[in-house]
Every structure is written in C-alpha cells, then in structure tokens.
Design a protein around this motif. Sequence first.
Motif, PDB file in Angstrom:
ATOM      1  N   LYS A 177      47.329  26.811   9.959  1.00  0.00           N
ATOM      2  CA  LYS A 177      46.213  26.731   8.846  1.00  0.00           C
ATOM      3  C   LYS A 177      46.574  27.713   7.676  1.00  0.00           C
ATOM      4  O   LYS A 177      46.149  27.169   6.553  1.00  0.00           O
ATOM      5  N   LEU A 178      47.285  28.791   7.797  1.00  0.00           N
ATOM      6  CA  LEU A 178      47.745  29.571   6.727  1.00  0.00           C
ATOM      7  C   LEU A 178      48.584  28.488   5.718  1.00  0.00           C
ATOM      8  O   LEU A 178      48.569  28.838   4.672  1.00  0.00           O
ATOM      9  N   LEU A 236      49.655  29.120  -2.169  1.00  0.00           N
ATOM     10  CA  LEU A 236      49.879  30.231  -1.204  1.00  0.00           C
ATOM     11  C   LEU A 236      50.728  29.869   0.156  1.00  0.00           C
ATOM     12  O   LEU A 236      51.529  30.429   0.712  1.00  0.00           O
ATOM     13  N   GLY A 237      49.858  28.927   0.709  1.00  0.00           N
ATOM     14  CA  GLY A 237      50.480  28.378   2.141  1.00  0.00           C
ATOM     15  C   GLY A 237      51.791  27.844   1.902  1.00  0.00           C
ATOM     16  O   GLY A 237      52.467  27.792   2.856  1.00  0.00           O
ATOM     17  N   MET A 238      52.147  27.084   0.827  1.00  0.00           N
ATOM     18  CA  MET A 238      53.271  26.546   0.664  1.00  0.00           C
ATOM     19  C   MET A 238      54.531  27.575   0.512  1.00  0.00           C
ATOM     20  O   MET A 238      55.591  27.515   1.114  1.00  0.00           O
ATOM     21  N   ARG A 239      54.006  28.774   0.054  1.00  0.00           N
ATOM     22  CA  ARG A 239      54.916  29.816  -0.097  1.00  0.00           C
ATOM     23  C   ARG A 239      55.399  30.286   1.127  1.00  0.00           C
ATOM     24  O   ARG A 239      56.539  30.895   1.424  1.00  0.00           O
ATOM     25  N   LEU A 240      54.131  30.337   1.963  1.00  0.00           N
ATOM     26  CA  LEU A 240      54.571  31.055   3.332  1.00  0.00           C
ATOM     27  C   LEU A 240      55.511  30.235   4.066  1.00  0.00           C
ATOM     28  O   LEU A 240      56.410  30.586   4.740  1.00  0.00           O
ATOM     29  N   ARG A 241      55.353  28.716   3.906  1.00  0.00           N
ATOM     30  CA  ARG A 241      55.913  28.009   4.653  1.00  0.00           C
ATOM     31  C   ARG A 241      57.446  27.986   4.364  1.00  0.00           C
ATOM     32  O   ARG A 241      58.629  27.984   5.080  1.00  0.00           O
ATOM     33  N   LEU A 253      57.494  31.617  14.893  1.00  0.00           N
ATOM     34  CA  LEU A 253      56.889  32.702  13.954  1.00  0.00           C
ATOM     35  C   LEU A 253      55.632  33.224  14.645  1.00  0.00           C
ATOM     36  O   LEU A 253      55.083  34.436  14.725  1.00  0.00           O
ATOM     37  N   ALA A 254      54.775  32.418  15.247  1.00  0.00           N
ATOM     38  CA  ALA A 254      53.673  32.736  15.860  1.00  0.00           C
ATOM     39  C   ALA A 254      53.759  33.920  16.862  1.00  0.00           C
ATOM     40  O   ALA A 254      53.084  34.862  17.263  1.00  0.00           O
ATOM     41  N   ARG A 255      54.768  33.295  17.690  1.00  0.00           N
ATOM     42  CA  ARG A 255      55.144  34.255  19.057  1.00  0.00           C
ATOM     43  C   ARG A 255      55.601  35.791  18.013  1.00  0.00           C
ATOM     44  O   ARG A 255      55.290  36.552  18.829  1.00  0.00           O
ATOM     45  N   LEU A 256      56.157  35.769  17.201  1.00  0.00           N
ATOM     46  CA  LEU A 256      57.017  37.347  16.568  1.00  0.00           C
ATOM     47  C   LEU A 256      55.594  37.772  15.967  1.00  0.00           C
ATOM     48  O   LEU A 256      55.726  38.918  16.203  1.00  0.00           O
ATOM     49  N   LEU A 257      54.588  37.195  15.465  1.00  0.00           N
ATOM     50  CA  LEU A 257      53.489  37.842  14.905  1.00  0.00           C
ATOM     51  C   LEU A 257      52.644  38.338  15.935  1.00  0.00           C
ATOM     52  O   LEU A 257      51.537  39.001  15.720  1.00  0.00           O
ATOM     53  N   GLY A 258      52.701  37.705  17.288  1.00  0.00           N
ATOM     54  CA  GLY A 258      51.447  37.520  18.265  1.00  0.00           C
ATOM     55  C   GLY A 258      50.066  37.095  17.702  1.00  0.00           C
ATOM     56  O   GLY A 258      49.182  37.505  18.073  1.00  0.00           O
ATOM     57  N   TRP A 259      50.315  35.876  16.976  1.00  0.00           N
ATOM     58  CA  TRP A 259      49.269  35.096  16.730  1.00  0.00           C
ATOM     59  C   TRP A 259      49.225  33.419  17.364  1.00  0.00           C
ATOM     60  O   TRP A 259      50.255  33.338  18.102  1.00  0.00           O
ATOM     61  N   THR A 260      48.276  32.847  17.204  1.00  0.00           N
ATOM     62  CA  THR A 260      48.244  31.579  17.817  1.00  0.00           C
ATOM     63  C   THR A 260      48.982  30.611  16.749  1.00  0.00           C
ATOM     64  O   THR A 260      49.233  31.057  15.582  1.00  0.00           O
ATOM     65  N   ASN A 309      48.869  25.433   5.559  1.00  0.00           N
ATOM     66  CA  ASN A 309      48.157  24.289   4.925  1.00  0.00           C
ATOM     67  C   ASN A 309      47.167  24.505   4.043  1.00  0.00           C
ATOM     68  O   ASN A 309      46.270  23.645   3.658  1.00  0.00           O
ATOM     69  N   GLY A 310      46.781  25.713   3.893  1.00  0.00           N
ATOM     70  CA  GLY A 310      45.818  26.031   2.974  1.00  0.00           C
ATOM     71  C   GLY A 310      44.166  25.959   3.521  1.00  0.00           C
ATOM     72  O   GLY A 310      43.398  25.915   2.700  1.00  0.00           O
ATOM     73  N   LYS A 311      44.245  25.881   4.630  1.00  0.00           N
ATOM     74  CA  LYS A 311      42.939  26.190   5.531  1.00  0.00           C
ATOM     75  C   LYS A 311      42.253  27.402   5.977  1.00  0.00           C
ATOM     76  O   LYS A 311      41.201  27.293   6.425  1.00  0.00           O
ATOM     77  N   GLN A 312      42.909  28.293   5.857  1.00  0.00           N
ATOM     78  CA  GLN A 312      42.516  29.828   6.015  1.00  0.00           C
ATOM     79  C   GLN A 312      43.202  30.656   5.051  1.00  0.00           C
ATOM     80  O   GLN A 312      44.389  30.321   4.671  1.00  0.00           O
ATOM     81  N   THR A 313      42.626  31.713   4.855  1.00  0.00           N
ATOM     82  CA  THR A 313      43.198  32.694   3.911  1.00  0.00           C
ATOM     83  C   THR A 313      43.664  33.937   4.697  1.00  0.00           C
ATOM     84  O   THR A 313      42.738  34.389   5.327  1.00  0.00           O
ATOM     85  N   ALA A 314      44.949  34.235   4.436  1.00  0.00           N
ATOM     86  CA  ALA A 314      45.521  35.621   5.148  1.00  0.00           C
ATOM     87  C   ALA A 314      44.992  36.658   4.473  1.00  0.00           C
ATOM     88  O   ALA A 314      44.593  36.985   3.158  1.00  0.00           O
ATOM     89  N   THR A 315      44.987  38.143   5.244  1.00  0.00           N
ATOM     90  CA  THR A 315      44.478  39.108   4.752  1.00  0.00           C
ATOM     91  C   THR A 315      45.744  39.610   4.060  1.00  0.00           C
ATOM     92  O   THR A 315      46.892  39.231   4.040  1.00  0.00           O
ATOM     93  N   ALA A 316      45.615  40.761   3.315  1.00  0.00           N
ATOM     94  CA  ALA A 316      46.771  41.453   2.712  1.00  0.00           C
ATOM     95  C   ALA A 316      47.602  41.848   3.843  1.00  0.00           C
ATOM     96  O   ALA A 316      48.968  41.836   3.780  1.00  0.00           O
ATOM     97  N   GLU A 317      47.299  42.252   4.914  1.00  0.00           N
ATOM     98  CA  GLU A 317      48.008  42.974   6.096  1.00  0.00           C
ATOM     99  C   GLU A 317      48.809  41.815   6.703  1.00  0.00           C
ATOM    100  O   GLU A 317      49.949  42.152   7.012  1.00  0.00           O
TER     101      GLU A 317
END
Length: 279
Positions: free
Chosen positions: A42-43, A11-16, A29-36, A45-53
């Motif tokens: 982490k998302l 899933l992480g590879m697909r996001l990348r 992308l982090a700035r666009l989303l307001g994330w770090t 590289n498969g180190k964290q699981t994203a929520t559906a939102e």
Amino acid sequence: MSDYQQARVALGMRLRELRMAKSLTGAQLARLLGWTQSKVSKLENGKQTATAEELRQWAAATDHPHVAEELTARLAGLESHVRSWRRQLAHGHQSVQENINAEFDRTRTFRAWEAAMIVGSLQTADYARHIFSRYADLHQSPRDTEAAVRARMKRQAGLYETGNTYRVIMWEAVLHARLCPPSVLAAQLDRLTGVIGMDTVELGIVPFKAALRIPPANGFWIFDDRLVITEDWHAELWVDDSAGVATYLKVWDALSESAVYGGDAHRIITRASRALDAR
C-alpha cells in the motif's frame, strides 16, 4: 488524480526504488520491519501514507539511512496541503489551533462560510469547549480541551484590531444545532447579536427559506486571497494555489448573495433564541 494523490504515488515509487536497490522483495522488507506485506504494498502504490517514523525505518532497513531526511521532507510537503486529523490531533487540539492562529495573525481580510456550527472566531468559550469535546470523542484524541479553548479565544483579539475585516456567513441551521446544552447555546446566540454592528465584522445569515445558488456544503475560511482552510471528517485541507482559492472565492460570493445582514440577521438570531426558550 489530485495533486495530493500524485505526490503520495511519487513517494511510494521512491520507497519501491530504495527497496529494489537493496534487492529485497516486499515480503522480505515486511519481515525486516515487522509489518504486513500488504502495508508495504500500500505504501509503495500510494494507497497509504507513511508516518515520519515509518519512513525513517524504511530508509534504515534498505541501508539508506541518509535518505530519511529526503523522505520526511517529501512527507511534509505532501501534508502541507492535506493534514490528516489522526496526525494533527496526536497531541490534542491546542497545536492545531495555534497553527491556525498564526495564519490569522498575518491576515487582514477573512471570509468564512459555515453550515454546521458557529464560526470559531465568534464562539464563546463554553460553546468551543463542547465542540472540542465532540471532536475528541470522534477522533479519540488527547483531551487538552482547556488549552485548546484558550488558543481559540486568543484569535478573537483580531476582531478588535483596526484594519481587520471579518466577512462571515452562516446557514440558519447553525443557530439551532444542539451541540451543547440550551443555556450554552443561548449565550452563544447572544454573543452573535453582540458582534452585529462592529466595524470589523460583517455577519450574514442565510435563512432556511433563502433561494440558494449553490448547495450549502462544508465550511471554510479564506485568508486574504492567498489561502483557504477547509475541513472534512478525516483531514483538514489547505488550499494555496490560485485556481483553488479562486474556486472558494466564487463559492463564497454565491453563498453571500443568499445571506441577510444587519437588522434582518439580528431578527433571525433572536427568533432562534426565542425558539430555544420555548422548548
């Protein structure tokens, strides 16, 4: 690497792939989303699981809103096996209980092992109420205790259905665990003695002094021979591959060899009840 981790990495590879197709750096992308930026990393590289939102936001930010359905479907598949308590308990315990009830409704032979508390299908309402409260404290989840208790109590109707078989084994420790006031535990122990002798229930107790072929680790339910549900502190694991189910069946068989049944089990429960009265 587990199947779950492999799916998360995929899933992480697909996001990348979606980010790079938009020619965005991780920082952009982090700035666009307001994330770090670390969260994006982490998302991917498969180190964290994203929520559906979060997946929907990612798809929109990379100009691929049509891919959101694909991403959330991947997440659903991933979480069909490892279901984090954080997500499951977002709206309380009732929905978790109803999901498990659906599996009970389609099952005829149940095998269970529990080393920490009374098996859910044999709990009294008062005992279950204290268990749900303990876990709500741990996970800081919404307190829908009464609704959760009602959902768990529905499950007990299966104890009285012809054709069902409950093969339950528990470690003696569960008879002494002070997860509730003494009066509640006393009533719970009385409930256990009441199910001994039922034609649908085979209740075994593994005594403290029993020789063990395998450590009495985490509890689990086996639904027919098709599904295992087991719990850890962070998540609930659903195992439906044949090799995985076979492992749990082997564990259950090993533990059951150390159990005592019938009158012997009754005496252990009675001894625990008397010890409770003596304190």
